[in-house]
Scaffold this active site. Structure first.
Site, PDB file in Angstrom:
ATOM      1  N   GLU A 161       0.698  -1.075  -0.180  1.00  0.00           N
ATOM      2  CA  GLU A 161      -0.119   0.021   0.044  1.00  0.00           C
ATOM      3  C   GLU A 161       0.943   1.135   0.107  1.00  0.00           C
ATOM      4  OE1 GLU A 161      -2.801  -0.220   3.272  1.00  0.00           O
ATOM      5  OE2 GLU A 161      -3.556  -1.971   2.333  1.00  0.00           O
ATOM      6  N   HIS A 190      -7.779   1.260   2.179  1.00  0.00           N
ATOM      7  CA  HIS A 190      -7.766   0.943   3.635  1.00  0.00           C
ATOM      8  C   HIS A 190      -8.540   1.637   4.558  1.00  0.00           C
ATOM      9  CE1 HIS A 190      -4.922  -1.292   6.185  1.00  0.00           C
ATOM     10  NE2 HIS A 190      -5.895  -1.403   6.940  1.00  0.00           N
TER      11      HIS A 190
END
Length: 411
Positions: A271, A294
């Site tokens: 990420e 997220h």
């Protein structure tokens, strides 16, 4: 006795908060007398964190900051780490335990936020809303019922029946869904939920599968090519758990082939560090796929709850020596003793330490008003309430006991 007073002045206790932790936490720290607070919006690299943490007494992080052995070795004054999130896998717990650093988190605070979003994603996907939304943005009118269904009467399969999974179960039943779950530990079903004995049995039974498992070596690629083949044709997969749990390439191929009809993915193996950074995944531009950055637990309510929960655990530790909820220092919850000073002693869990403590106190005629001990595999945690007139001398003697890791005169 004012149990909020500490022997070390609160304005000297240096607090570093990373990753834009909720302002609610900052408000609570200030309201409790802690003013030496630095708040940063992003995470720090290991190199920069090693430089920043030298004089920090209390560190607050979320999920991006990696607390490695090198960081902990540089943290000469660190007493506790507050993980303002559900997990603690970003902290090297073994090293934190060895150094006597208490680590706290908020395992329940964003449960409702994640559970609601899972149900919302299930509705969007089973109605194929992502495709209709994309078409409308392109100026295409796509009014049709083909491939669009209600959740009512469908089966939701939950992998991981913990805090979030069980909450999703309750919400799903309220919508008229059938619920089954799979967990490696025995769990009591809520409502009419059915316990499936194997992962393959669960995915073969469910119209929608949702993941709520931790990031462990045993859960890496838990949803792989073999498991995906066991899914019902046209099944839906939702992952708001951990990024390593799903083989995204295998999932992409299954969606392209039409075996999986849709997916909602919020967590990824890799990420970006911060907002605005580039991001890539095999699932980009696929039909009926919802990708989110997220944000499963990212609601104002959840962040406020997390800020309050973790902050209160840190106050309890800093001001009373209470370690309930710590992943490193053994859990102790003890009442204050009138007319006494409290000393915290963290030591290696080896034979003879408690005996040595009591011998030193007895040898110097120091009266122990109260004493509490708890151990884990690595360390022992002793809390001593000492006669006020002798507490400074006692603290110095305790620092000389063999096996001592940390000594703190609390109040």
């Amino acid at each position: 006795m004012d149990t909020k007073a500490t022997s070390y002045p609160k304005d000297k206790i240096k607090i570093l908060l990373l990753e834009n932790i909720s302002d609610k936490a900052v408000e609570l720290f200030r309201a409790n007398g802690y003013s030496n607070i630095q708040k940063l919006s992003g995470a720090l690299s290991e190199e920069n964190l090693v430089k920043a943490i030298k004089d920090v007494h209390l560190l607050g992080i979320r999920s991006k900051s990696m607390i490695t052995p090198e960081v902990l070795s540089a943290a000469q004054k660190l007493q506790a780490i507050g993980c303002f999130c559900i997990g603690v896998n970003q902290v090297n717990l073994k090293e934190a335990t060895r150094q006597g650093v208490a680590v706290f988190n908020a395992p329940y605070s964003n449960t409702r936020s994640v559970a609601e979003l899972v149900i919302g994603a299930a509705i969007m996907l089973i109605r194929r809303i992502p495709d209709k939304n994309t078409a409308a943005h392109k100026g295409i009118w796509l009014k049709e019922a083909a491939g669009s269904y209600e959740l009512r009467g469908k089966t939701l399969g939950i992998i991981g029946y913990g805090n979030i999974g069980s909450q999703v179960s309750v919400l799903a039943e309220a919508l008229g869904m059938k619920v089954c779950f799979y967990d490696t530990e025995t769990k009591m079903p809520l409502g009419n939920a059915v316990d499936k004995k194997t992962l393959h049995d669960l995915v073969a039974s469910a119209d929608v599968v949702t993941l709520h498992v931790p990031d462990l070596p045993t859960t890496k690629n838990l949803i792989n090519e073999s498991v995906i083949k066991s899914f019902k044709k046209g099944g839906i997969l939702i992952n708001y758990a951990r990024g390593e749990v799903v083989d995204l390439t295998a999932l992409s191929e299954a969606i392209t082939a039409g075996h999986i009809s849709g997916a909602a993915i919020d967590v990824f193996p890799e990420e970006p560090e911060k907002n605005g950074d580039s991001f890539d995944t095999p699932l980009k531009n696929l039909s009926n796929v919802i990708l989110t950055p997220h944000i499963g637990g990212s609601t104002q309510e959840a962040q406020q709850n997390i800020g309050e929960d973790v902050s209160n655990k840190l106050f309890q530790f800093l001001e009373k020596g209470i370690t309930n909820g710590s992943h490193t220092v053994p859990a102790l919850n003890l009442p204050p003793q009138e007319g006494a000073h409290r000393i915290l002693h963290i030591h290696k869990n080896v034979p003879g330490v408690l005996s040595a403590i009591n011998t030193e106190m007895s040898k110097h005629d120091i009266n122990i008003v109260g004493q509490y001990l708890k151990t884990n595999d690595e360390i022992g945690y002793v809390v001593l309430d000492i006669d006020k007139k002798l507490s400074s001398h006692a603290a110095e003697l305790l620092r000389q006991v063999k096996g001592t890791i940390k000594v703190r005169l609390l109040y």
